[in-house]
Design an enzyme around this catalytic site. Sequence first.
Site, short mmCIF file in Angstrom:
data_model
loop_
_atom_site.label_atom_id
_atom_site.label_comp_id
_atom_site.label_asym_id
_atom_site.label_seq_id
_atom_site.Cartn_x
_atom_site.Cartn_y
_atom_site.Cartn_z
N ARG A 1 -0.87 -2.57 -1.53
CA ARG A 1 -0.31 -1.23 -1.70
C ARG A 1 0.97 -1.30 -2.54
NH1 ARG A 1 -1.31 -0.22 4.52
NH2 ARG A 1 -0.91 -2.43 4.29
N LYS B 1 -1.47 -7.93 18.52
CA LYS B 1 -1.24 -6.49 18.34
C LYS B 1 -1.43 -5.74 19.66
CE LYS B 1 -1.66 -5.38 13.49
NZ LYS B 1 -2.33 -4.59 12.47
N SER C 1 -2.81 2.11 8.61
CA SER C 1 -3.32 2.46 9.93
C SER C 1 -2.19 2.92 10.84
CB SER C 1 -4.05 1.28 10.55
OG SER C 1 -5.20 0.98 9.82
N HIS D 1 -8.77 1.79 3.13
CA HIS D 1 -9.66 0.65 3.39
C HIS D 1 -11.04 0.90 2.76
CE1 HIS D 1 -7.21 0.13 7.34
NE2 HIS D 1 -6.77 -0.75 6.47
P1 ADP Z 1 -3.00 -1.67 7.80
O1 ADP Z 1 -2.13 -2.50 6.92
O2 ADP Z 1 -3.25 -0.30 7.26
O3 ADP Z 1 -2.63 -1.68 9.26
P2 ADP Z 1 -5.05 -3.71 7.96
O4 ADP Z 1 -4.11 -4.73 8.44
O5 ADP Z 1 -6.28 -3.47 8.75
O6 ADP Z 1 -4.43 -2.26 7.76
O7 ADP Z 1 -5.42 -4.01 6.44
C1 ADP Z 1 -6.57 -4.64 5.99
C2 ADP Z 1 -6.49 -4.83 4.49
O8 ADP Z 1 -6.53 -3.58 3.84
C3 ADP Z 1 -5.25 -5.51 3.97
O9 ADP Z 1 -5.62 -6.32 2.87
C4 ADP Z 1 -4.38 -4.37 3.51
O10 ADP Z 1 -3.47 -4.76 2.53
C5 ADP Z 1 -5.44 -3.45 2.96
N1 ADP Z 1 -5.04 -2.03 2.94
C6 ADP Z 1 -4.58 -1.31 3.97
N2 ADP Z 1 -4.34 -0.03 3.61
C7 ADP Z 1 -4.67 0.05 2.29
C8 ADP Z 1 -4.61 1.09 1.31
N3 ADP Z 1 -4.17 2.30 1.64
N4 ADP Z 1 -5.03 0.81 0.06
C9 ADP Z 1 -5.45 -0.42 -0.26
N5 ADP Z 1 -5.50 -1.45 0.61
C10 ADP Z 1 -5.12 -1.23 1.86
#
Ligand code: ADP
Length: 163
Positions: free
Chosen positions: A92, A42, A130, A18
């Site tokens: 990703r 969630k 996450s 992130h």
């Molecule tokens: P996660 O998918 O890790 O539970 P979130 O839902 O909080 O996290 O994701 C928020 C944003 O960050 C989304 O656009 C998701 O695609 C992106 N994201 C999450 N992890 C990564 C990563 N390792 N690299 C790039 N973008 C990421």
Amino acid sequence: MSKIAVYPGSFDPVTNGHLDIIVRGCSIFEKVVVGVLENPDKKNGLFSIEERVELLKRSTKGMEQVEIVGFRGLLVDFVKEQHAEVILKGLRAVTDFEYEIQMAQMNKKLSPHIETLFMMTDNEYSFLSSSFVKQVAQYGGDLSEFVPEAILWDVVAKSRKGK
Ligand code: ADP
């Protein structure tokens, strides 16, 4: 043209993946508003909305272009509230793609002048999520490569408490 982007997510907790998107977003936009979703679906969340906002604030300390704001409801409404015209998202793998394209198209229908911009993950973080961090934490694994140093102990402590 607005130079503000909203980067939305649950951030439960914020990871180095992130943070990489936030840092790179700052080189394109004047301001990156990180929108922390108060997600009632969630149920297996680790941190509360207030905690997730606080952990993000700590992880982005000193980054003057970044603002951390919690929100609930429709993303496009939040984007308008923030006077932004771009939704910034990280991608990703192909597994992210199908869901993300649906959301981007839905948001486009709801608000045609808001653009969704996808940024490819850095190679180093393509496996990182996450939920992966939460699993590793639950079993006592080393998280130092996965989450910002400023929040490492909060994640370890919270995962222990949850046991
Ligand atoms: P996660 O998918 O890790 O539970 P979130 O839902 O909080 O996290 O994701 C928020 C944003 O960050 C989304 O656009 C998701 O695609 C992106 N994201 C999450 N992890 C990564 C990563 N390792 N690299 C790039 N973008 C990421």
